[in-house]
Design an enzyme around this catalytic site. Structure first.
Site: not given
Length: 300
Positions: A120, A172, A175-176, A179
């Site tokens: 990221s 990840k 994480h997205n 987001e």
């Protein structure tokens, strides 16, 4: 450390440049023209994958920065036929963590290492550093530490070995997904402010205020401030929002593991909604309200 960077799009090229600025030698290979900025900072351009492997001393490190799915799969298959036992393939793209688990097992059977790195930082990573979520066997990850320390914001911050193969891409993915929810909440809040015409709010000014001391201050808020600086109405930008897959995968895993994740799920669905120029569902909702309650219909 010497390594190859396969895929020199904007992200891959910037990562390679940051590595070279940190003293690493990078051999680049990409379809199409090699970026001039990569060559200007001392990057070397290879003609083929076999040229890549020939120019690296064993144990080799080949870092992939290509789209998830077929492109990554094809490269991993090709590289397993070219690399030698002890060499390492690093997937720094947004692959599905289940694919990464499978690929790690397949290349391990050939005596190779596979490390999945959720990355990221976007276009700002070149100067600010990248957040790196690393998955793989400890024996494969440890020799790569100089690369992670160079790419990250600091030697001991912004990166970490989070678990076995697949764990990096799993973290990840989540994480997205988070987001998505954060972006949706910010976007909705700013739209609420824009709709209050009697207050004549300057949403750019509000973004500037919230950047300092506010509970909601964040990098995403900083980007809103940048986006609205010249034109708070965002004229010319179509209200169409893409998704690259990680939000879908996060929602799937939440459902599969019986984890309630309504904010992430709804933020994903709102992206789908943005792509509907003519929504039959909304037409039907309006018709139903008219049928049962006599509510006014707005006709096209």
């Amino acid at each position: 450390m010497d390594l190859a960077m396969i895929g020199l799009g904007r992200m891959g090229s910037n990562m390679a440049r940051r590595l070279m600025r940190g003293g690493h030698r990078v051999i680049g290979y990409t379809q199409g023209e090699t970026p001039a900025e990569f060559l200007a900072e001392g990057g070397e351009s290879a003609r083929s994958l076999s040229d890549v492997t020939a120019r690296l001393a064993s144990p080799r490190v080949v870092w992939l920065m290509v789209p998830a799915g077929a492109a990554t799969e094809e490269l991993v298959q090709q590289l397993t036929g070219l690399l030698q036992p002890g060499d390492t393939i690093v997937d720094g793209g947004n692959s599905n963590f289940r694919d990464s688990m499978r690929r790690a097992a397949e290349v391990k059977a050939r005596g190779l290492h596979f490390v999945d790195v959720g990355t990221s930082g976007g276009v700002w990573g070149l100067t600010e550093g990248y957040s790196l979520m690393v998955g793989g066997d400890a024996a494969a990850v440890a020799p790569l530490r100089p690369l992670f320390e160079t790419l990250a914001p600091g030697a001991n911050k912004g990166w970490g070995h989070v678990g076995p193969s697949g764990a990096g891409h799993f973290v990840k993915m989540v994480h997205n997904g988070i987001e998505y929810g954060m972006m949706q909440a910010l976007a909705e809040g700013f739209e609420v402010m824009k709709q209050r015409a009697d207050f004549r709010l300057d949403v750019h000014q509000v973004a500037e205020i919230w950047q300092h001391g506010s509970v909601v201050r964040s990098w995403l808020l900083d980007l809103i401030e940048r986006a609205t600086r010249a034109d708070a109405d965002l004229s010319g930008i179509a209200p169409w929002v893409a998704d690259s897959g990680e939000g879908r995968w996060t929602v799937f895993e939440a459902i599969n593991d019986n984890v309630p994740a309504p904010v992430i799920t709804l933020s994903l669905l709102m992206r789908f909604l943005s792509r509907q120029e003519d929504s039959y569902a909304f037409k039907l909702l309006a018709a139903l309200r008219h049928q049962f309650g006599g509510h006014e219909l707005k006709m096209e």
